[in-house]
Design a protein around this motif. Sequence first.
Motif, PDB file in Angstrom:
ATOM      1  N   GLU A 156      26.218 -28.022 -22.320  1.00  0.00           N
ATOM      2  CA  GLU A 156      25.442 -26.786 -22.276  1.00  0.00           C
ATOM      3  C   GLU A 156      25.555 -26.148 -20.901  1.00  0.00           C
ATOM      4  O   GLU A 156      25.331 -26.803 -19.884  1.00  0.00           O
ATOM      5  CB  GLU A 156      23.972 -27.061 -22.605  1.00  0.00           C
ATOM      6  CG  GLU A 156      23.749 -27.596 -24.015  1.00  0.00           C
ATOM      7  CD  GLU A 156      22.279 -27.838 -24.317  1.00  0.00           C
ATOM      8  OE1 GLU A 156      21.439 -27.489 -23.451  1.00  0.00           O
ATOM      9  OE2 GLU A 156      21.979 -28.383 -25.384  1.00  0.00           O
ATOM     10  N   PHE A 157      25.914 -24.865 -20.883  1.00  0.00           N
ATOM     11  CA  PHE A 157      26.023 -24.123 -19.626  1.00  0.00           C
ATOM     12  C   PHE A 157      25.722 -22.656 -19.927  1.00  0.00           C
ATOM     13  O   PHE A 157      26.266 -22.070 -20.849  1.00  0.00           O
ATOM     14  CB  PHE A 157      27.416 -24.265 -19.014  1.00  0.00           C
ATOM     15  CG  PHE A 157      28.550 -24.063 -19.979  1.00  0.00           C
ATOM     16  CD1 PHE A 157      29.198 -22.846 -20.066  1.00  0.00           C
ATOM     17  CD2 PHE A 157      28.972 -25.103 -20.805  1.00  0.00           C
ATOM     18  CE1 PHE A 157      30.244 -22.655 -20.953  1.00  0.00           C
ATOM     19  CE2 PHE A 157      30.024 -24.921 -21.694  1.00  0.00           C
ATOM     20  CZ  PHE A 157      30.665 -23.691 -21.774  1.00  0.00           C
ATOM     21  N   GLY A 158      24.812 -22.090 -19.140  1.00  0.00           N
ATOM     22  CA  GLY A 158      24.372 -20.735 -19.438  1.00  0.00           C
ATOM     23  C   GLY A 158      23.766 -20.679 -20.830  1.00  0.00           C
ATOM     24  O   GLY A 158      22.904 -21.476 -21.189  1.00  0.00           O
ATOM     25  N   SER A 165      24.715 -23.674 -10.156  1.00  0.00           N
ATOM     26  CA  SER A 165      24.180 -23.520 -11.516  1.00  0.00           C
ATOM     27  C   SER A 165      24.227 -24.865 -12.234  1.00  0.00           C
ATOM     28  O   SER A 165      25.121 -25.686 -12.007  1.00  0.00           O
ATOM     29  CB  SER A 165      24.995 -22.481 -12.290  1.00  0.00           C
ATOM     30  OG  SER A 165      24.758 -21.175 -11.794  1.00  0.00           O
ATOM     31  N   VAL A 166      23.264 -25.087 -13.125  1.00  0.00           N
ATOM     32  CA  VAL A 166      23.123 -26.384 -13.781  1.00  0.00           C
ATOM     33  C   VAL A 166      23.994 -26.438 -15.049  1.00  0.00           C
ATOM     34  O   VAL A 166      24.110 -25.468 -15.790  1.00  0.00           O
ATOM     35  CB  VAL A 166      21.658 -26.645 -14.156  1.00  0.00           C
ATOM     36  CG1 VAL A 166      21.497 -28.018 -14.816  1.00  0.00           C
ATOM     37  CG2 VAL A 166      20.762 -26.562 -12.921  1.00  0.00           C
ATOM     38  N   VAL A 167      24.616 -27.602 -15.260  1.00  0.00           N
ATOM     39  CA  VAL A 167      25.395 -27.893 -16.463  1.00  0.00           C
ATOM     40  C   VAL A 167      24.882 -29.194 -17.044  1.00  0.00           C
ATOM     41  O   VAL A 167      24.684 -30.191 -16.312  1.00  0.00           O
ATOM     42  CB  VAL A 167      26.907 -28.016 -16.130  1.00  0.00           C
ATOM     43  CG1 VAL A 167      27.684 -28.412 -17.378  1.00  0.00           C
ATOM     44  CG2 VAL A 167      27.436 -26.701 -15.569  1.00  0.00           C
ATOM     45  N   TYR A 168      24.644 -29.207 -18.357  1.00  0.00           N
ATOM     46  CA  TYR A 168      24.103 -30.387 -19.032  1.00  0.00           C
ATOM     47  C   TYR A 168      25.153 -30.962 -19.975  1.00  0.00           C
ATOM     48  O   TYR A 168      25.841 -30.229 -20.676  1.00  0.00           O
ATOM     49  CB  TYR A 168      22.854 -30.028 -19.852  1.00  0.00           C
ATOM     50  CG  TYR A 168      21.721 -29.412 -19.070  1.00  0.00           C
ATOM     51  CD1 TYR A 168      20.738 -30.220 -18.503  1.00  0.00           C
ATOM     52  CD2 TYR A 168      21.630 -28.034 -18.928  1.00  0.00           C
ATOM     53  CE1 TYR A 168      19.683 -29.648 -17.792  1.00  0.00           C
ATOM     54  CE2 TYR A 168      20.583 -27.455 -18.227  1.00  0.00           C
ATOM     55  CZ  TYR A 168      19.608 -28.271 -17.668  1.00  0.00           C
ATOM     56  OH  TYR A 168      18.576 -27.695 -16.976  1.00  0.00           O
ATOM     57  N   ILE A 169      25.204 -32.285 -20.032  1.00  0.00           N
ATOM     58  CA  ILE A 169      25.906 -32.977 -21.116  1.00  0.00           C
ATOM     59  C   ILE A 169      24.853 -33.840 -21.824  1.00  0.00           C
ATOM     60  O   ILE A 169      24.278 -34.747 -21.208  1.00  0.00           O
ATOM     61  CB  ILE A 169      27.061 -33.850 -20.620  1.00  0.00           C
ATOM     62  CG1 ILE A 169      28.120 -32.997 -19.899  1.00  0.00           C
ATOM     63  CG2 ILE A 169      27.700 -34.588 -21.800  1.00  0.00           C
ATOM     64  CD1 ILE A 169      29.315 -33.795 -19.406  1.00  0.00           C
ATOM     65  N   GLN A 197      21.705 -38.226 -21.093  1.00  0.00           N
ATOM     66  CA  GLN A 197      22.085 -36.943 -20.530  1.00  0.00           C
ATOM     67  C   GLN A 197      22.695 -37.087 -19.118  1.00  0.00           C
ATOM     68  O   GLN A 197      22.337 -37.985 -18.364  1.00  0.00           O
ATOM     69  CB  GLN A 197      20.835 -36.046 -20.446  1.00  0.00           C
ATOM     70  CG  GLN A 197      21.073 -34.619 -20.031  1.00  0.00           C
ATOM     71  CD  GLN A 197      19.767 -33.856 -19.953  1.00  0.00           C
ATOM     72  OE1 GLN A 197      18.885 -34.193 -19.164  1.00  0.00           O
ATOM     73  NE2 GLN A 197      19.605 -32.821 -20.787  1.00  0.00           N
ATOM     74  N   ILE A 198      23.632 -36.192 -18.827  1.00  0.00           N
ATOM     75  CA  ILE A 198      24.108 -35.995 -17.455  1.00  0.00           C
ATOM     76  C   ILE A 198      23.713 -34.580 -17.043  1.00  0.00           C
ATOM     77  O   ILE A 198      23.972 -33.620 -17.774  1.00  0.00           O
ATOM     78  CB  ILE A 198      25.629 -36.173 -17.331  1.00  0.00           C
ATOM     79  CG1 ILE A 198      26.066 -37.576 -17.744  1.00  0.00           C
ATOM     80  CG2 ILE A 198      26.076 -35.890 -15.895  1.00  0.00           C
ATOM     81  CD1 ILE A 198      27.576 -37.758 -17.762  1.00  0.00           C
ATOM     82  N   ILE A 199      23.074 -34.467 -15.900  1.00  0.00           N
ATOM     83  CA  ILE A 199      22.729 -33.155 -15.343  1.00  0.00           C
ATOM     84  C   ILE A 199      23.562 -32.962 -14.081  1.00  0.00           C
ATOM     85  O   ILE A 199      23.401 -33.681 -13.098  1.00  0.00           O
ATOM     86  CB  ILE A 199      21.230 -33.045 -15.009  1.00  0.00           C
ATOM     87  CG1 ILE A 199      20.378 -33.344 -16.240  1.00  0.00           C
ATOM     88  CG2 ILE A 199      20.908 -31.657 -14.457  1.00  0.00           C
ATOM     89  CD1 ILE A 199      18.883 -33.377 -15.950  1.00  0.00           C
ATOM     90  N   GLY A 200      24.468 -32.008 -14.140  1.00  0.00           N
ATOM     91  CA  GLY A 200      25.336 -31.720 -13.003  1.00  0.00           C
ATOM     92  C   GLY A 200      25.187 -30.282 -12.548  1.00  0.00           C
ATOM     93  O   GLY A 200      24.382 -29.517 -13.081  1.00  0.00           O
TER      94      GLY A 200
END
Length: 256
Positions: free
Chosen positions: A198-200, A248-252, A164-167
Amino acid sequence: MALVTFLSDFGDKDYYVPAVKAKMLAINPQLNIIDISHNIETFDLAHAAFILRATFRDFPKGTVHLVAMNTTGNMTQGYIGVKLEEHVFIGPNNGILSLLADQDPGILVQFADIHLKDTSFPAKDILAPIAAKVASGAAIHDFGGPLTNFRKLMPRNPKATREQIIGHVMRVDRYGNLITNIRKEVFDQLNPGRFSIEFGRESLDRLNSGCDQVEPGDCFAYFNSLGLLEIGINHGHGGNLLGLKFESVVYINFNP
């Protein structure tokens, strides 16, 4: 080339921008002064640093960049000049110049008291004359000595593992598109071929080449010209419609 760029949060409705330019042109009428932006959110160092970091390398090496952000704020510890990647930056020592690159500048100069004035407008009375003179051929060393207390701000960096990348969202542009701090080179190194973004409340399993590659009203995700992941809604304000904003957090998520 006597080239100076100018970045501030002064806006375009008051006398501040032309006053600073007039001061520089009075010193050297041949200066070429380029406005990067004066519509930075007031006192928003992160916004200003993002804009400057995204643009300064596109200017010729040797360009002088005048940065007028929070020049009278409590965070400011004097006024400095730095040399980074053969560009010169003139501004306050409040941390903004630490956000322009991943490495520290090669040269750091604290401007000496002789060049400072007791003024409520340091961008005009302190920084503008030094910027004009440096652009005209002076060295930043002519205006002070080594800086020992370079104020640094800590950028928010993404976290990356094999899974995972958490940005985070670093900027919501005027179209409502969300620019993150997730870099393409990191994604390419970790991507096994299958992933979800994944976002929102939304999730995507593919990247686009631009925002117009999806139907109006649909979500998109692509790596922009800065090599950063950008997400949004075609013909819609992604920030408002997705409920996302700065940080805000965005996941890959990677799926082997």
